[in-house]
Design an enzyme around this catalytic site. Sequence first.
Site, short mmCIF file in Angstrom:
data_model
loop_
_atom_site.label_atom_id
_atom_site.label_comp_id
_atom_site.label_asym_id
_atom_site.label_seq_id
_atom_site.Cartn_x
_atom_site.Cartn_y
_atom_site.Cartn_z
N VAL A 1 -8.12 -3.77 -1.11
CA VAL A 1 -6.82 -3.19 -1.94
C VAL A 1 -6.98 -4.69 -3.26
CG1 VAL A 1 -4.52 -2.75 -2.29
CG2 VAL A 1 -5.81 -2.39 -0.54
N ASP A 2 -6.72 -5.61 -3.08
CA ASP A 2 -6.42 -6.93 -4.02
C ASP A 2 -7.67 -6.53 -4.90
OD1 ASP A 2 -4.17 -8.51 -3.20
OD2 ASP A 2 -5.12 -8.91 -1.79
N VAL A 3 -8.45 -6.21 -4.93
CA VAL A 3 -9.74 -5.80 -5.47
C VAL A 3 -9.45 -5.04 -6.35
CG1 VAL A 3 -12.26 -5.96 -5.84
CG2 VAL A 3 -11.77 -7.52 -4.46
#
Length: 402
Positions: free
Chosen positions: A172-174
């Site tokens: 999700v961060d990516v």
Amino acid sequence: MGTSGAAGPLAGIRVADFSRVLAGPYASMMLADFGADVIKVESPAGDDTRSWTPPVDAHGVGTYFSSVNRNKRSVVCDLRTDEGLHRARELALNADVVIENFRPGVMKKFGLDYETLHAEKPDLIYCSITGFGATAGAHLPGYDLLVQAVGGLMSVTGSRDSEPSKVGVALVDVLTGQNAVVGILAALRHRDAAGRGQRIEVNLLSSLLAGLVNQASSTLATGEAPQRMGNAHPSIAPYETLRTADGPLAVAVGNDRQFGALVRILGIPRLAEDHRFRTNTERVAHRVELKALLEEQLAGRPAAEWSAVLSAEGVPAGKVNSIKEALELAGQLGLDPAVVMNDDAGPRTSHQVANPIHLSETPASYRRLPPLLGEHDGAAFASLSPASVSPTSTTTSTSTGK
């Protein structure tokens, strides 16, 4: 591959990067790879990921930090002091782009928020990254695991009889970092045309929901929540891992032609005419019976052999590789998946995954190793144009990582 001095399509763009951990640093590294001058603004303690070890590389640098911080310069600004705050404002007002992922409201306490900076620099592009937005969800901590849980990704990850599972990386961060890059590039294009900057807001939850694509779409259309199916696909069969003589084989049959080739190679061509398996819709309805019949045939040979035979006949198939094997495969395919960066000023080297975007005229370049904390304090400020920035009052930080 060593460092490269190529200018890149973003040469001349300066980024003041106040973000930490993954989503923001990933976004700024992508910009830096294409020539942007990224100044990483750190507290005296440094980015949290500097201490997220093990593992470390041969020089003792944490591989988590190294994975998203190449091509940047590091400066230290203690925002709890007048001097540190003055330095931070100087960096922000001399930048084309500011990136931050503090809790909503923190940058405003320091006078580093969009409204304050925009009033002094109307063409500034300001990207805020949060976990759950800047209004009702502002108090929620934006950690990838938490967002995977509350955002539904874990509900569709894992086998039907297992507990919900997170994805093996902070996906999700990516995704959020990539969305930030798209927003920044769009805003730069608008600034070129209109001469004005703007604020960009991305958050982890919205990025995940958009990234759920067909699973989210089916929920909106039917009102029903998809269930965990392991490695199977809700709409295609056979599209999952199947057991072979020595381990799992991923088979991704997307149409009737590929299915016909699969069962012919496995020695069971009659299945292509079986009323249970003639079309994809029928195969999805009878996936359990189909899987058993396919695995009975696959049990006679190892996964690597089946992968070679099936791929040669146009059937998408492959053994489940380790990350080491995946990097080796990409190398065999001529994709140049990794680079070795060298430090011109010393003996340090850094092994990096290459930027996945290939531009024919202005490719990504690898110019600076992930920086030591405060490595560029003097040089970075010396490169700034004179700015009329007055010191602001000291404020205590209440920031959190993302």
